[in-house]
Write an enzyme that holds these catalytic residues in place. Structure first.
Site, PDB file in Angstrom:
ATOM      1  N   LYS A  10       0.684  -1.171  -0.007  1.00 44.34           N
ATOM      2  CA  LYS A  10       0.041  -0.042   0.082  1.00 44.34           C
ATOM      3  C   LYS A  10       0.838   1.189  -0.123  1.00 44.34           C
ATOM      4  CE  LYS A  10      -4.391   0.896   0.039  1.00 44.34           C
ATOM      5  NZ  LYS A  10      -5.523  -0.081  -0.427  1.00 44.34           N
TER       6      LYS A  10
HETATM    7  P1  NAD Z   1     -13.338   7.091  -3.078  1.00 43.68           P
HETATM    8  O1  NAD Z   1     -12.291   8.377  -2.610  1.00 43.68           O
HETATM    9  O2  NAD Z   1     -13.495   6.931  -4.372  1.00 43.68           O
HETATM   10  O3  NAD Z   1     -14.361   7.505  -2.127  1.00 43.68           O
HETATM   11  C1  NAD Z   1     -14.486   7.569  -0.793  1.00 43.68           C
HETATM   12  C2  NAD Z   1     -15.970   8.119  -0.093  1.00 43.68           C
HETATM   13  O4  NAD Z   1     -15.890   7.991   1.085  1.00 43.68           O
HETATM   14  C3  NAD Z   1     -16.135   9.472  -0.868  1.00 43.68           C
HETATM   15  O5  NAD Z   1     -17.359   9.573  -1.150  1.00 43.68           O
HETATM   16  C4  NAD Z   1     -15.954  10.227   0.499  1.00 43.68           C
HETATM   17  O6  NAD Z   1     -16.674  11.552   0.296  1.00 43.68           O
HETATM   18  C5  NAD Z   1     -16.344   9.368   1.503  1.00 43.68           C
HETATM   19  N1  NAD Z   1     -15.858   9.471   2.842  1.00 43.68           N
HETATM   20  C6  NAD Z   1     -14.738   9.803   3.143  1.00 43.68           C
HETATM   21  N2  NAD Z   1     -14.466  10.059   4.479  1.00 43.68           N
HETATM   22  C7  NAD Z   1     -15.998   9.682   5.008  1.00 43.68           C
HETATM   23  C8  NAD Z   1     -16.545   9.701   6.542  1.00 43.68           C
HETATM   24  N3  NAD Z   1     -15.843   9.934   7.420  1.00 43.68           N
HETATM   25  N4  NAD Z   1     -17.909   9.429   6.202  1.00 43.68           N
HETATM   26  C9  NAD Z   1     -18.490   8.931   5.232  1.00 43.68           C
HETATM   27  N5  NAD Z   1     -17.996   9.219   3.820  1.00 43.68           N
HETATM   28  C10 NAD Z   1     -16.677   9.523   3.792  1.00 43.68           C
HETATM   29  O7  NAD Z   1     -12.440   5.889  -2.469  1.00 43.68           O
HETATM   30  P2  NAD Z   1     -12.796   4.401  -2.779  1.00 43.68           P
HETATM   31  O8  NAD Z   1     -11.764   3.986  -3.765  1.00 43.68           O
HETATM   32  O9  NAD Z   1     -14.223   4.335  -3.125  1.00 43.68           O
HETATM   33  O10 NAD Z   1     -12.551   3.685  -1.347  1.00 43.68           O
HETATM   34  C11 NAD Z   1     -13.297   3.522  -0.306  1.00 43.68           C
HETATM   35  C12 NAD Z   1     -12.962   2.293   0.547  1.00 43.68           C
HETATM   36  O11 NAD Z   1     -12.743   1.358  -0.222  1.00 43.68           O
HETATM   37  C13 NAD Z   1     -11.625   2.581   1.173  1.00 43.68           C
HETATM   38  O12 NAD Z   1     -11.596   1.933   2.494  1.00 43.68           O
HETATM   39  C14 NAD Z   1     -10.628   1.879   0.277  1.00 43.68           C
HETATM   40  O13 NAD Z   1      -9.362   1.491   0.897  1.00 43.68           O
HETATM   41  C15 NAD Z   1     -11.516   0.677  -0.265  1.00 43.68           C
HETATM   42  N6  NAD Z   1     -11.009   0.003  -1.241  1.00 43.68           N
HETATM   43  C16 NAD Z   1     -10.855   0.526  -2.352  1.00 43.68           C
HETATM   44  C17 NAD Z   1     -10.966   0.071  -3.628  1.00 43.68           C
HETATM   45  C18 NAD Z   1     -10.734   0.545  -5.019  1.00 43.68           C
HETATM   46  O14 NAD Z   1     -10.732  -0.275  -5.922  1.00 43.68           O
HETATM   47  N7  NAD Z   1     -10.994   1.630  -5.274  1.00 43.68           N
HETATM   48  C19 NAD Z   1     -10.642  -1.384  -3.619  1.00 43.68           C
HETATM   49  C20 NAD Z   1     -10.656  -2.275  -2.176  1.00 43.68           C
HETATM   50  C21 NAD Z   1     -11.004  -1.361  -1.322  1.00 43.68           C
END
Ligand code: NAD
Length: 424
Positions: free
Chosen positions: A114
């Site tokens: 990461k």
């Molecule tokens: P992103 O940046 O696209 O979206 C994150 C979302 O969460 C946004 O809408 C943001 O406004 C919201 N957010 C942030 N803080 C918040 C809070 N305190 N309360 C409510 N909403 C909040 O990110 P993403 O890629 O969708 O990732 C989200 C989660 O999924 C993370 O934990 C990430 O590690 C995990 N993840 C992502 C992927 C991927 O392919 N993008 C893969 C596996 C896991």
């Protein structure tokens, strides 16, 4: 057995405490010896870089970035890059460890990694963001590469950011290396279906879990915290499959509509500058209230440490599908278990992203690209197979799905370490 505690750092991120507590509990269950326990508890390699960026006003700011490779026994390191003000070395360490177990649970040939930069990207101009990304990419070029460590998008990074990393790495070595990142645009060798893959995987395991619980997906009330890449695609696909999305949120707050929301309309409304709260028929709520709404499926898809011992007693969903990494603390897990709430854990539920990243890498290495149908079909098979393996393990060993997934993942890594032996 000696429990391995947090590595000394001024402020430990809660995610690290969660990851270590989970690991120590699973190491106990599996009876790992002290040497194996120490090996798997610690990251193999990590890089911290403090680097300057020229800002638009002519000033220079120094940012701190990280790249951690947790374990490489099963293959090259794989994991996303996060831009967020709270990024720290201990958070990145936790996320890298979860990537190791995740790749093993879905049985793809990668180790875990990461990276991240402590920055609020929303406060930067496009030019500043590009310069920050290119400098960070140059700094971590020491350890990333198409055969060693392959970054991908995570919170606040996307295909645009991956393109800059690809270009920077390629400029530094003198030839194009598309395989250095996944989650890049299709025009640069990205895979069909990668952008929505994590959300699609979340939807697939939610469907499988509902089936296992003997409940219909059709009409199921779904609440999603975090309407970003993972949350919005999961919402759209579950909506397509007949579920009723009754609540969503982002960092600014949430909305609730018992009649159901149309995720695509919500995204369009937001993209046009509207606030979810102002969407006709919606009730504004806080993120804390959102998590406690009565619903059939709760999908935390924002950040770590959201379901804690404080709110776990008030969660009303019988099924939680973890789109985010580490959204539930171990203390909350114990409460949810006691209350009979099923949790499909992060390392299984959100593995669709790294699975299609793997497809992207394979397609790039072969210079031969698949159709969206082929990608989705292969993703469907890997996710349902992994879900069934974890569910069967959980039944056989009478453990929660989280313990089952962790045990399965850790066991596979242990096996790889043993087969390779200790060098020299
Ligand atoms: P992103 O940046 O696209 O979206 C994150 C979302 O969460 C946004 O809408 C943001 O406004 C919201 N957010 C942030 N803080 C918040 C809070 N305190 N309360 C409510 N909403 C909040 O990110 P993403 O890629 O969708 O990732 C989200 C989660 O999924 C993370 O934990 C990430 O590690 C995990 N993840 C992502 C992927 C991927 O392919 N993008 C893969 C596996 C896991």
């Amino acid at each position: 057995m000696t429990a391995i505690h947090a590595i000394a750092e001024p402020a430990q991120d809660p995610a690290y405490a969660i990851a270590m507590a989970q690991f120590n509990a699973v190491a106990d269950r599996l009876g790992l010896d002290d040497g194996m326990r120490a090996l798997l508890a610690m990251p193999k390699r990590e890089l911290t870089t403090n680097f300057p960026v020229k800002m638009d006003d002519g000033s220079v700011r120094v940012f701190t970035g990280y790249r951690t490779q947790h374990n490489l026994a099963r293959g090259p390191a794989k994991g996303g890059i996060r831009y967020h003000p709270q990024v720290s070395l201990s958070e990145v360490r936790a996320l890298a460890m979860w990537m190791t177990w995740k790749c093993a649970v879905v049985n793809i040939p990668y180790g875990g990694a990461k990276g991240g930069v402590a920055v609020d990207p929303k406060a930067l101009s496009q030019g500043e963001l590009e310069r920050l990304t290119r400098r960070y990419a140059s700094e971590i070029s020491l350890i990333i590469g198409p055969h060693s460590d392959i970054p991908a998008p995570d919170v606040n990074t996307n295909a645009r950011v991956m393109s800059w990393i690809l270009d920077t790495y390629s400029m530094n070595v003198g030839f194009s290396v598309p395989g250095v990142v996944t989650g890049k645009p299709v025009e640069l060798g990205g895979s069909q279906g990668r952008e929505e893959a994590t959300g699609r995987g979340v939807a697939i395991v939610a469907r499988e879990a509902m089936q296992l619980m003997g409940k219909p997906l059709q009409g199921a009330r779904v609440v999603i915290q975090g309407f970003g890449n993972v949350g919005s695609h999961a919402a759209r696909i579950l909506h397509q499959w007949g579920s009723n999305i009754i609540g969503v949120s982002d960092s600014s707050g949430g909305v609730f509509n018992p009649k159901g929301l149309n995720p695509s309309d919500m995204e369009e409304f937001r993209a046009a500058g509207g606030r979810y709260c102002d969407y006709p028929g919606n009730n504004c709520i806080t993120n804390a209230e959102l998590l406690e709404l009565p619903c059939d499926i709760l999908v935390p898809a924002a950040l770590e440490n959201q379901i804690t011992e404080r709110n776990a007693p008030s969660i009303q969903a019988p099924l939680i599908v973890e789109g985010a990494n580490g959204p539930t603390t171990p203390a909350a897990d114990a409460i949810l278990k006691e209350r009979g709430i099923t949790v499909v854990p992060d390392i299984l539920a959100n593995a669709g992203g790294v699975t299609v990243s793997y497809f992207e890498w394979v397609q790039g290495l072969e210079h031969y690209f698949w159709s969206l149908e082929e990608v989705n079909d292969k993703l469907e098979r890997i996710m349902t197979h992994a879900f069934n393996e974890v569910a069967a393990f959980s039944r056989r060993e009478s453990v929660t799905m989280r313990d089952a997934a962790l045990m399965l993942g850790v066991q596979r890594v242990v096996q790889a370490v043993k087969l390779r032996g200790i060098f020299p």
